[in-house]
Design a protein around this motif. Sequence first.
Motif, PDB file in Angstrom:
ATOM      1  N   GLU A 186       0.829  -1.213   0.000  1.00  0.00           N
ATOM      2  CA  GLU A 186       0.000   0.000   0.000  1.00  0.00           C
ATOM      3  C   GLU A 186       0.860   1.259   0.000  1.00  0.00           C
ATOM      4  OE1 GLU A 186      -3.713  -2.035   2.498  1.00  0.00           O
ATOM      5  OE2 GLU A 186      -2.399  -0.558   3.466  1.00  0.00           O
ATOM      6  N   ALA A 187       2.044   1.173   0.614  1.00  0.00           N
ATOM      7  CA  ALA A 187       2.948   2.335   0.685  1.00  0.00           C
ATOM      8  C   ALA A 187       3.774   2.514  -0.584  1.00  0.00           C
ATOM      9  CB  ALA A 187       3.876   2.187   1.887  1.00  0.00           C
ATOM     10  N   GLY A 188       3.683   1.539  -1.501  1.00  0.00           N
ATOM     11  CA  GLY A 188       4.367   1.737  -2.782  1.00  0.00           C
ATOM     12  C   GLY A 188       5.377   0.675  -3.164  1.00  0.00           C
ATOM     13  N   ALA A 189       5.551  -0.369  -2.344  1.00  0.00           N
ATOM     14  CA  ALA A 189       6.523  -1.416  -2.703  1.00  0.00           C
ATOM     15  C   ALA A 189       6.087  -2.098  -3.996  1.00  0.00           C
ATOM     16  CB  ALA A 189       6.642  -2.433  -1.579  1.00  0.00           C
ATOM     17  N   GLN A 190       7.033  -2.229  -4.919  1.00  0.00           N
ATOM     18  CA  GLN A 190       6.736  -2.841  -6.215  1.00  0.00           C
ATOM     19  C   GLN A 190       7.303  -4.248  -6.322  1.00  0.00           C
ATOM     20  OE1 GLN A 190       8.528   0.887  -7.686  1.00  0.00           O
ATOM     21  NE2 GLN A 190       7.139   0.666  -9.421  1.00  0.00           N
ATOM     22  N   TRP A 191       8.286  -4.551  -5.483  1.00  0.00           N
ATOM     23  CA  TRP A 191       8.846  -5.906  -5.480  1.00  0.00           C
ATOM     24  C   TRP A 191       9.462  -6.202  -4.128  1.00  0.00           C
ATOM     25  CZ3 TRP A 191      14.257  -7.580  -6.124  1.00  0.00           C
ATOM     26  CH2 TRP A 191      15.183  -6.540  -5.976  1.00  0.00           C
ATOM     27  N   PHE A 192       9.643  -7.494  -3.853  1.00  0.00           N
ATOM     28  CA  PHE A 192      10.153  -7.933  -2.554  1.00  0.00           C
ATOM     29  C   PHE A 192      11.297  -8.911  -2.724  1.00  0.00           C
ATOM     30  CE2 PHE A 192       6.025  -6.338  -1.500  1.00  0.00           C
ATOM     31  CZ  PHE A 192       6.101  -5.920  -0.182  1.00  0.00           C
ATOM     32  N   GLN A 193      12.251  -8.798  -1.831  1.00  0.00           N
ATOM     33  CA  GLN A 193      13.214  -9.858  -1.605  1.00  0.00           C
ATOM     34  C   GLN A 193      12.908 -10.414  -0.219  1.00  0.00           C
ATOM     35  OE1 GLN A 193      16.955  -7.746  -2.046  1.00  0.00           O
ATOM     36  NE2 GLN A 193      17.241  -8.539  -4.116  1.00  0.00           N
ATOM     37  N   THR A 194      12.958 -11.744  -0.082  1.00  0.00           N
ATOM     38  CA  THR A 194      12.654 -12.311   1.223  1.00  0.00           C
ATOM     39  C   THR A 194      13.924 -12.415   2.064  1.00  0.00           C
ATOM     40  OG1 THR A 194      13.064 -14.666   0.791  1.00  0.00           O
ATOM     41  CG2 THR A 194      10.937 -13.765   0.057  1.00  0.00           C
ATOM     42  N   GLN A 195      13.717 -12.488   3.376  1.00  0.00           N
ATOM     43  CA  GLN A 195      14.822 -12.884   4.243  1.00  0.00           C
ATOM     44  C   GLN A 195      15.156 -14.335   3.934  1.00  0.00           C
ATOM     45  OE1 GLN A 195      16.498 -10.801   5.825  1.00  0.00           O
ATOM     46  NE2 GLN A 195      15.311  -9.307   7.001  1.00  0.00           N
ATOM     47  N   ALA A 196      16.188 -14.860   4.561  1.00  0.00           N
ATOM     48  CA  ALA A 196      16.680 -16.194   4.231  1.00  0.00           C
ATOM     49  C   ALA A 196      15.588 -17.258   4.319  1.00  0.00           C
ATOM     50  CB  ALA A 196      17.819 -16.567   5.178  1.00  0.00           C
ATOM     51  N   VAL A 197      15.504 -18.054   3.251  1.00  0.00           N
ATOM     52  CA  VAL A 197      14.555 -19.167   3.182  1.00  0.00           C
ATOM     53  C   VAL A 197      15.342 -20.472   3.106  1.00  0.00           C
ATOM     54  CG1 VAL A 197      12.886 -20.318   1.670  1.00  0.00           C
ATOM     55  CG2 VAL A 197      12.681 -17.855   2.104  1.00  0.00           C
ATOM     56  N   TYR A 198      14.986 -21.430   3.956  1.00  0.00           N
ATOM     57  CA  TYR A 198      15.579 -22.772   3.884  1.00  0.00           C
ATOM     58  C   TYR A 198      14.500 -23.853   3.737  1.00  0.00           C
ATOM     59  CZ  TYR A 198      19.937 -20.604   5.331  1.00  0.00           C
ATOM     60  OH  TYR A 198      21.058 -19.811   5.383  1.00  0.00           O
ATOM     61  N   ASP A 199      13.344 -23.617   4.363  1.00  0.00           N
ATOM     62  CA  ASP A 199      12.258 -24.590   4.322  1.00  0.00           C
ATOM     63  C   ASP A 199      11.387 -24.286   3.094  1.00  0.00           C
ATOM     64  OD1 ASP A 199       9.969 -26.085   4.662  1.00  0.00           O
ATOM     65  OD2 ASP A 199       9.925 -25.819   6.831  1.00  0.00           O
ATOM     66  N   MET A 200      11.611 -25.017   2.012  1.00  0.00           N
ATOM     67  CA  MET A 200      10.940 -24.696   0.763  1.00  0.00           C
ATOM     68  C   MET A 200       9.441 -25.003   0.821  1.00  0.00           C
ATOM     69  SD  MET A 200      13.444 -23.353  -0.728  1.00  0.00           S
ATOM     70  CE  MET A 200      12.876 -23.000  -2.388  1.00  0.00           C
ATOM     71  N   ASP A 201       9.041 -26.001   1.616  1.00  0.00           N
ATOM     72  CA  ASP A 201       7.604 -26.278   1.766  1.00  0.00           C
ATOM     73  C   ASP A 201       6.914 -25.100   2.454  1.00  0.00           C
ATOM     74  OD1 ASP A 201       7.783 -28.747   0.544  1.00  0.00           O
ATOM     75  OD2 ASP A 201       8.185 -29.805   2.422  1.00  0.00           O
ATOM     76  N   ASN A 202       7.563 -24.558   3.473  1.00  0.00           N
ATOM     77  CA  ASN A 202       7.010 -23.384   4.147  1.00  0.00           C
ATOM     78  C   ASN A 202       6.973 -22.192   3.187  1.00  0.00           C
ATOM     79  OD1 ASN A 202       6.191 -21.971   6.715  1.00  0.00           O
ATOM     80  ND2 ASN A 202       7.978 -20.750   6.148  1.00  0.00           N
ATOM     81  N   PHE A 203       8.001 -22.082   2.333  1.00  0.00           N
ATOM     82  CA  PHE A 203       8.029 -20.973   1.368  1.00  0.00           C
ATOM     83  C   PHE A 203       6.859 -21.076   0.379  1.00  0.00           C
ATOM     84  CE2 PHE A 203       9.820 -19.088  -2.641  1.00  0.00           C
ATOM     85  CZ  PHE A 203       9.746 -17.762  -2.220  1.00  0.00           C
ATOM     86  N   LYS A 204       6.533 -22.292  -0.016  1.00  0.00           N
ATOM     87  CA  LYS A 204       5.374 -22.466  -0.904  1.00  0.00           C
ATOM     88  C   LYS A 204       4.099 -21.973  -0.225  1.00  0.00           C
ATOM     89  CE  LYS A 204       7.238 -26.606  -3.175  1.00  0.00           C
ATOM     90  NZ  LYS A 204       7.060 -28.057  -3.363  1.00  0.00           N
ATOM     91  N   ARG A 205       3.947 -22.312   1.053  1.00  0.00           N
ATOM     92  CA  ARG A 205       2.746 -21.859   1.784  1.00  0.00           C
ATOM     93  C   ARG A 205       2.731 -20.343   1.902  1.00  0.00           C
ATOM     94  NH1 ARG A 205       4.133 -26.595   4.727  1.00  0.00           N
ATOM     95  NH2 ARG A 205       5.320 -25.429   6.273  1.00  0.00           N
ATOM     96  N   PHE A 206       3.902 -19.760   2.133  1.00  0.00           N
ATOM     97  CA  PHE A 206       3.982 -18.294   2.195  1.00  0.00           C
ATOM     98  C   PHE A 206       3.569 -17.675   0.855  1.00  0.00           C
ATOM     99  CE2 PHE A 206       6.599 -14.785   0.650  1.00  0.00           C
ATOM    100  CZ  PHE A 206       6.128 -13.762   1.454  1.00  0.00           C
ATOM    101  N   MET A 207       4.062 -18.236  -0.232  1.00  0.00           N
ATOM    102  CA  MET A 207       3.764 -17.668  -1.546  1.00  0.00           C
ATOM    103  C   MET A 207       2.264 -17.731  -1.846  1.00  0.00           C
ATOM    104  SD  MET A 207       6.417 -16.308  -2.922  1.00  0.00           S
ATOM    105  CE  MET A 207       5.703 -16.036  -4.547  1.00  0.00           C
ATOM    106  N   GLU A 208       1.615 -18.802  -1.410  1.00  0.00           N
ATOM    107  CA  GLU A 208       0.164 -18.884  -1.611  1.00  0.00           C
ATOM    108  C   GLU A 208      -0.541 -17.737  -0.877  1.00  0.00           C
ATOM    109  OE1 GLU A 208      -0.987 -22.753  -0.326  1.00  0.00           O
ATOM    110  OE2 GLU A 208       0.024 -23.791  -1.980  1.00  0.00           O
ATOM    111  N   LYS A 209      -0.121 -17.476   0.351  1.00  0.00           N
ATOM    112  CA  LYS A 209      -0.707 -16.368   1.119  1.00  0.00           C
ATOM    113  C   LYS A 209      -0.391 -15.027   0.458  1.00  0.00           C
ATOM    114  CE  LYS A 209      -0.629 -18.392   5.793  1.00  0.00           C
ATOM    115  NZ  LYS A 209      -0.076 -19.738   5.547  1.00  0.00           N
ATOM    116  N   ALA A 210       0.856 -14.868   0.023  1.00  0.00           N
ATOM    117  CA  ALA A 210       1.278 -13.591  -0.560  1.00  0.00           C
ATOM    118  C   ALA A 210       0.534 -13.305  -1.861  1.00  0.00           C
ATOM    119  CB  ALA A 210       2.784 -13.614  -0.813  1.00  0.00           C
ATOM    120  N   ARG A 211       0.360 -14.321  -2.682  1.00  0.00           N
ATOM    121  CA  ARG A 211      -0.345 -14.126  -3.959  1.00  0.00           C
ATOM    122  C   ARG A 211      -1.802 -13.760  -3.747  1.00  0.00           C
ATOM    123  NH1 ARG A 211       3.954 -12.981  -6.823  1.00  0.00           N
ATOM    124  NH2 ARG A 211       5.077 -14.746  -7.754  1.00  0.00           N
TER     125      ARG A 211
END
Length: 309
Positions: A186-211
């Motif tokens: 809402e403040a204007g971010a156009q893209w994101f870099q995530t902090q360190a990811v190691y658990d790829m299954d958890n990252f998939k769940r995060f991406m579903e929420k983010a999308r």
Amino acid sequence: MTVLIKEHVKPAIQEILEAGKFLVTGEIGPPKGTDIDEMIEHIHLLKDRVHAMNITDNQSSVMRYPSLATAILIKELGGEPNLQVTCRDRNRLAIEADLLFAYTRGIRSVLCLTGDSIPVGDHKEAKAVFDCESVQLLQIIRNMEEGRDSGGNELKGGVSFFKGAIVTPEAIPIEPQMLKFEKKIEAGAQWFQTQAVYDMDNFKRFMEKARKISDKVYICCGLVLLTSPGQIKYMNANVPGVFVPEDLAREMEDAPKEERLATGIRIMARQIRQCIDEKLCDGVHIMAIGKEDVVPRILEEAEVDITKM
């Protein structure tokens, strides 16, 4: 020779993401001192192997060579900088002034961070500023793009940045992190870099929420190179929002001491490949943290060549 760059050209990061291509970024950690020879070697090493390089801004609250000076150096050496700006060390006047200077020197991509707390660094008596935090910093830049500073005063010549921000997929609980993610958009971010990811299954769940929150912003998976079992134990015990799963910890523990760096390289290459093959996200951000010389090897093992993507 001072070179003023008035023409606005989209940064490579924006062009690649908007073209639907997979973005690969690396990171340059400025030194603690004026001997910048090794950093220059790293810039030369990475500039043709990644699309852009982040420059950390007094990372972990440790005083280092300036991120803005390094960003300009990367431009001068033919690379693409992604300028990290934290709110810890400068008030909004200083940040705005730096952004004006950056724009006149051709910097077009900015990553907005609040910054680590002072006690984790090497200047424990320093005064933390935090005049604003990352969401407010994004708003400040948007105001500047509309021709005004944060005091409401008109600018003589504005700026236009591709505005990035950070999100932490492994935060527990994740809900406050998703609220912050939404506020940054809402403040204007156009893209994101995530902090360190190691658990790829958890990252998939995060991406579903983010999308579900936004399918318009671009998200790149942040990957930090593993180098030893001790590093893993330290991160799991002391670094908020970072968790190395048991299977990766065991893979590192089972490796002979002389093979641990190679094991970390293999793990990161595998994760990069998974992000690409499963179309999990829009890119990856490689954080080798002091071992930038192995980034080409990581990319080779991942079979990633940005000239062919």
